[in-house]
Design a protein around this motif. Structure first.
Motif, PDB file in Angstrom:
ATOM      1  N   UNK A 217       3.895  72.323  34.996  1.00 49.37           N
ATOM      2  CA  UNK A 217       3.555  73.279  33.950  1.00 49.37           C
ATOM      3  C   UNK A 217       2.760  74.471  34.480  1.00 49.37           C
ATOM      4  N   UNK A 218       1.936  74.278  35.489  1.00 46.23           N
ATOM      5  CA  UNK A 218       1.165  75.407  36.001  1.00 46.23           C
ATOM      6  C   UNK A 218       2.084  76.433  36.658  1.00 46.23           C
ATOM      7  N   UNK A 219       3.105  75.977  37.371  1.00 49.82           N
ATOM      8  CA  UNK A 219       4.058  76.908  37.998  1.00 49.82           C
ATOM      9  C   UNK A 219       4.882  77.624  36.926  1.00 49.82           C
ATOM     10  N   UNK A 220       5.368  76.883  35.936  1.00 46.62           N
ATOM     11  CA  UNK A 220       6.167  77.501  34.885  1.00 46.62           C
ATOM     12  C   UNK A 220       5.336  78.461  34.042  1.00 46.62           C
ATOM     13  N   UNK A 221       4.104  78.087  33.741  1.00 40.68           N
ATOM     14  CA  UNK A 221       3.222  78.980  32.975  1.00 40.68           C
ATOM     15  C   UNK A 221       2.972  80.276  33.731  1.00 40.68           C
ATOM     16  N   UNK A 222       2.760  80.162  35.041  1.00 42.35           N
ATOM     17  CA  UNK A 222       2.525  81.356  35.849  1.00 42.35           C
ATOM     18  C   UNK A 222       3.747  82.283  35.815  1.00 42.35           C
ATOM     19  N   UNK A 223       4.940  81.726  35.832  1.00 38.39           N
ATOM     20  CA  UNK A 223       6.153  82.546  35.757  1.00 38.39           C
ATOM     21  C   UNK A 223       6.276  83.221  34.392  1.00 38.39           C
ATOM     22  N   UNK A 224       5.947  82.503  33.345  1.00 37.77           N
ATOM     23  CA  UNK A 224       6.050  83.064  31.990  1.00 37.77           C
ATOM     24  C   UNK A 224       4.997  84.137  31.733  1.00 37.77           C
ATOM     25  N   UNK A 225       3.864  84.028  32.383  1.00 40.65           N
ATOM     26  CA  UNK A 225       2.787  84.981  32.153  1.00 40.65           C
ATOM     27  C   UNK A 225       2.813  86.172  33.119  1.00 40.65           C
ATOM     28  N   UNK A 226       3.743  86.127  34.091  1.00 44.83           N
ATOM     29  CA  UNK A 226       3.782  87.197  35.102  1.00 44.83           C
ATOM     30  C   UNK A 226       4.231  88.501  34.501  1.00 44.83           C
TER      31      UNK A 226
ATOM     32  N   UNK B 246      14.740  80.601  31.872  1.00 49.44           N
ATOM     33  CA  UNK B 246      14.716  79.856  33.128  1.00 49.44           C
ATOM     34  C   UNK B 246      14.736  78.362  32.837  1.00 49.44           C
ATOM     35  N   UNK B 247      15.811  77.704  33.230  1.00 52.63           N
ATOM     36  CA  UNK B 247      15.941  76.261  33.074  1.00 52.63           C
ATOM     37  C   UNK B 247      15.500  75.634  34.386  1.00 52.63           C
TER      38      UNK B 247
ATOM     39  N   UNK C 148      11.724  91.404  33.835  1.00 56.14           N
ATOM     40  CA  UNK C 148      11.852  91.111  32.405  1.00 56.14           C
ATOM     41  C   UNK C 148      11.033  89.866  32.051  1.00 56.14           C
ATOM     42  N   UNK C 149      10.707  89.690  30.774  1.00 55.89           N
ATOM     43  CA  UNK C 149       9.950  88.492  30.383  1.00 55.89           C
ATOM     44  C   UNK C 149      10.748  87.225  30.677  1.00 55.89           C
ATOM     45  N   UNK C 150      10.030  86.195  31.091  1.00 59.04           N
ATOM     46  CA  UNK C 150      10.650  84.910  31.438  1.00 59.04           C
ATOM     47  C   UNK C 150      10.188  83.860  30.441  1.00 59.04           C
ATOM     48  N   UNK C 151      11.151  83.131  29.900  1.00 55.63           N
ATOM     49  CA  UNK C 151      10.872  82.001  29.024  1.00 55.63           C
ATOM     50  C   UNK C 151      11.442  80.767  29.707  1.00 55.63           C
ATOM     51  N   UNK C 152      10.617  79.758  29.903  1.00 57.51           N
ATOM     52  CA  UNK C 152      11.051  78.553  30.601  1.00 57.51           C
ATOM     53  C   UNK C 152      11.531  77.508  29.598  1.00 57.51           C
ATOM     54  N   UNK C 153      12.635  76.874  29.941  1.00 58.77           N
ATOM     55  CA  UNK C 153      13.223  75.828  29.117  1.00 58.77           C
ATOM     56  C   UNK C 153      13.224  74.553  29.941  1.00 58.77           C
ATOM     57  N   UNK C 154      12.614  73.504  29.408  1.00 60.25           N
ATOM     58  CA  UNK C 154      12.570  72.219  30.108  1.00 60.25           C
ATOM     59  C   UNK C 154      13.071  71.125  29.175  1.00 60.25           C
ATOM     60  N   UNK C 155      13.625  70.091  29.776  1.00 64.88           N
ATOM     61  CA  UNK C 155      14.110  68.976  28.963  1.00 64.88           C
ATOM     62  C   UNK C 155      13.730  67.628  29.559  1.00 64.88           C
ATOM     63  N   UNK C 156      12.650  67.609  30.294  1.00 62.65           N
ATOM     64  CA  UNK C 156      12.207  66.359  30.897  1.00 62.65           C
ATOM     65  C   UNK C 156      10.679  66.293  30.884  1.00 62.65           C
ATOM     66  N   UNK C 157      10.164  65.094  31.096  1.00 62.78           N
ATOM     67  CA  UNK C 157       8.711  64.901  31.025  1.00 62.78           C
ATOM     68  C   UNK C 157       7.996  65.327  32.306  1.00 62.78           C
ATOM     69  N   UNK C 158       8.635  65.190  33.454  1.00 67.38           N
ATOM     70  CA  UNK C 158       8.009  65.525  34.733  1.00 67.38           C
ATOM     71  C   UNK C 158       8.292  66.979  35.083  1.00 67.38           C
ATOM     72  N   UNK C 159       7.312  67.858  34.828  1.00 68.94           N
ATOM     73  CA  UNK C 159       7.451  69.274  35.134  1.00 68.94           C
ATOM     74  C   UNK C 159       6.154  69.798  35.725  1.00 68.94           C
TER      75      UNK C 159
END
Length: 114
Positions: A105-114, A73-74, A92-103
């Motif tokens: 993280x709590x939302x992305x972590x929740x998606x990766x841990x779901x 997930x980008x 399926x397992x979700x791995x988040x890919x980010x390329x910027x400083x403003x993200x």
């Protein structure tokens, strides 16, 4: 990734205020080219993610091709209305890919841990 997974095939889906499949069962170079061409408009509805995952899974099941093994997930994790998706347990397992400083993280972590 390409060197470690030769022959890997990728489906590319995009979403903002709607979702759509951009590419089906493509090689890594083709998938990267499509990802580079995506226009990032800033508007994101993360609550579309469960529907997108269901559509992607149904598409691979119908074509009798490989199932969705993993999701890359980008995203910056910033939903336009600060909503959080509820994912099915069979996702399926979700791995988040980010390329910027403003993200978000709590939302992305929740998606990766779901």
């Amino acid at each position: 990734l390409a060197a470690r997974c030769p022959g890997a095939r990728f489906d590319v889906w995009t979403f903002g205020v709607a979702f759509r499949r951009e590419l089906l069962a493509a090689g890594v170079e083709e998938a990267l080219a499509v990802l580079r061409s995506v226009s990032y408009d800033g508007g994101t509805d993360l609550t579309l993610l469960p529907s997108l995952l269901a559509a992607a899974t149904a598409t691979t099941a119908e074509s009798l091709g490989p199932t969705v093994d993993v999701v890359l997930l980008f995203s910056d994790g910033m939903d336009s209305l600060d909503r959080r998706p509820v994912l099915a347990e069979a996702s399926p397992p979700i791995y988040c890919v980010v390329d910027q400083a403003m993200v978000n993280l709590s939302a992305l972590s929740a998606l990766c841990l779901a």
